[in-house]
Design a protein around this motif. Sequence first.
Motif, short mmCIF file in Angstrom:
data_model
loop_
_atom_site.label_atom_id
_atom_site.label_comp_id
_atom_site.label_asym_id
_atom_site.label_seq_id
_atom_site.Cartn_x
_atom_site.Cartn_y
_atom_site.Cartn_z
N THR A 1 -25.69 -32.32 -15.08
CA THR A 1 -26.70 -31.66 -14.27
C THR A 1 -27.89 -31.20 -15.11
O THR A 1 -27.73 -30.82 -16.27
N THR A 2 -29.05 -31.27 -14.50
CA THR A 2 -30.25 -30.71 -15.12
C THR A 2 -30.71 -29.46 -14.36
O THR A 2 -31.69 -28.84 -14.73
N LEU A 3 -29.99 -29.13 -13.30
CA LEU A 3 -30.35 -27.97 -12.46
C LEU A 3 -30.00 -26.67 -13.16
O LEU A 3 -29.03 -26.60 -13.92
N GLY A 4 -30.75 -25.63 -12.88
CA GLY A 4 -30.45 -24.31 -13.41
C GLY A 4 -29.12 -23.81 -12.87
O GLY A 4 -28.71 -24.17 -11.77
N LEU A 5 -28.45 -22.97 -13.63
CA LEU A 5 -27.13 -22.48 -13.26
C LEU A 5 -27.15 -21.76 -11.91
O LEU A 5 -26.26 -21.95 -11.09
N ARG A 6 -28.14 -20.93 -11.66
CA ARG A 6 -28.17 -20.17 -10.40
C ARG A 6 -28.36 -21.08 -9.19
O ARG A 6 -27.71 -20.90 -8.16
N GLU A 7 -29.24 -22.08 -9.27
CA GLU A 7 -29.43 -23.01 -8.17
C GLU A 7 -28.17 -23.83 -7.94
O GLU A 7 -27.72 -24.01 -6.81
N PHE A 8 -27.60 -24.31 -9.04
CA PHE A 8 -26.37 -25.11 -9.00
C PHE A 8 -25.26 -24.32 -8.32
O PHE A 8 -24.62 -24.80 -7.39
N GLU A 9 -25.05 -23.09 -8.75
CA GLU A 9 -23.98 -22.25 -8.22
C GLU A 9 -24.26 -21.80 -6.79
O GLU A 9 -23.33 -21.67 -5.99
N ALA A 10 -25.51 -21.57 -6.44
CA ALA A 10 -25.82 -21.18 -5.06
C ALA A 10 -25.44 -22.30 -4.10
O ALA A 10 -24.82 -22.04 -3.06
N ALA A 11 -25.79 -23.52 -4.43
CA ALA A 11 -25.44 -24.65 -3.58
C ALA A 11 -23.93 -24.89 -3.59
O ALA A 11 -23.31 -25.09 -2.54
N ARG A 12 -23.31 -24.85 -4.76
CA ARG A 12 -21.88 -25.10 -4.87
C ARG A 12 -21.07 -24.06 -4.10
O ARG A 12 -20.17 -24.38 -3.33
N LEU A 13 -21.43 -22.79 -4.27
CA LEU A 13 -20.70 -21.73 -3.58
C LEU A 13 -20.92 -21.76 -2.07
O LEU A 13 -20.00 -21.46 -1.30
N ARG A 14 -22.12 -22.14 -1.63
CA ARG A 14 -22.34 -22.21 -0.18
C ARG A 14 -21.45 -23.28 0.43
O ARG A 14 -20.87 -23.09 1.50
N ILE A 15 -21.32 -24.42 -0.25
CA ILE A 15 -20.42 -25.47 0.23
C ILE A 15 -18.98 -24.98 0.19
O ILE A 15 -18.21 -25.20 1.13
N ALA A 16 -18.59 -24.27 -0.86
CA ALA A 16 -17.23 -23.73 -0.94
C ALA A 16 -16.95 -22.78 0.22
O ALA A 16 -15.86 -22.80 0.81
N ILE B 1 -24.21 -31.75 -3.93
CA ILE B 1 -23.74 -31.18 -2.65
C ILE B 1 -22.78 -32.14 -1.97
O ILE B 1 -21.73 -31.73 -1.45
N GLY B 2 -23.11 -33.42 -1.98
CA GLY B 2 -22.22 -34.42 -1.38
C GLY B 2 -20.86 -34.43 -2.05
O GLY B 2 -19.82 -34.51 -1.37
N SER B 3 -20.83 -34.33 -3.36
CA SER B 3 -19.57 -34.28 -4.10
C SER B 3 -18.74 -33.07 -3.70
O SER B 3 -17.56 -33.17 -3.39
N TRP B 4 -19.38 -31.89 -3.71
CA TRP B 4 -18.66 -30.66 -3.39
C TRP B 4 -18.18 -30.67 -1.95
O TRP B 4 -17.07 -30.23 -1.66
N LEU B 5 -19.01 -31.15 -1.05
CA LEU B 5 -18.64 -31.19 0.36
C LEU B 5 -17.42 -32.09 0.56
O LEU B 5 -16.43 -31.69 1.17
N ALA B 6 -17.48 -33.29 0.01
CA ALA B 6 -16.39 -34.25 0.20
C ALA B 6 -15.11 -33.80 -0.49
O ALA B 6 -14.04 -33.76 0.13
N PHE B 7 -15.18 -33.44 -1.77
CA PHE B 7 -13.96 -33.20 -2.52
C PHE B 7 -13.37 -31.82 -2.25
O PHE B 7 -12.14 -31.66 -2.22
N GLY B 8 -14.21 -30.83 -2.02
CA GLY B 8 -13.70 -29.51 -1.65
C GLY B 8 -13.03 -29.56 -0.28
O GLY B 8 -11.98 -28.97 -0.05
N ARG B 9 -13.64 -30.30 0.62
CA ARG B 9 -13.07 -30.44 1.96
C ARG B 9 -11.78 -31.25 1.90
O ARG B 9 -10.80 -30.89 2.54
N LEU B 10 -11.77 -32.31 1.13
CA LEU B 10 -10.55 -33.11 0.95
C LEU B 10 -9.41 -32.23 0.43
O LEU B 10 -8.31 -32.23 0.98
#
Length: 170
Positions: A38-53, A135-144
């Motif tokens: 990832t090249t995204l900042g940690l806060r942006e990365f975690e905000a998107a990841r946690l929202r999907i979680a 987001i697609g990765s987190w959505l698919a694999f977290g949901r799986l």
Amino acid sequence: MRIDIPEGKDAIEYVWGEMVPGIGIAASNFSLAVYANTTLGLREFEAARLRIAQINGCVFCLDWRTERDGQKVEEGFADAVTNWRTTDAFDDRTRLAAEYAERYALDHHGLDDEFWTRMTAHYSQLEIVELSMSIGSWLAFGRLNHVLGLDTMCVLPSGSSPSAKRADAP
């Protein structure tokens, strides 16, 4: 757990690595690549990841905090993600990351021109593609993992993120 795991086997390794090795190993490598490249900042990365979680309800993903160079998001960050619309803890990029994750998961047909105008004002095209794939990765694999009941069988690694774990691998 909705999948029978042989005694003595790690649930995640068995399902992802042994049951469907042609798919699971590739999926695992994609999941690891999201963290390692990832090249995204940690806060942006975690905000998107946690929202999907939060949307997926994945127990493991809700407990996980990405670490980069010994840094993690602050205590209470997950609560700010829940309240992304009104929190004063986020800058525009972080708020947009949480919004994008939510809309991607719940209303992707509603991503209108107004949203994309705001998104392109704060993110480059490369960053949008990267965030979309993450987001697609987190959505698919977290949901799986949640649907199969694997999320309660996951064990957090001792102090290392997937990217650190991958960097240490031979």
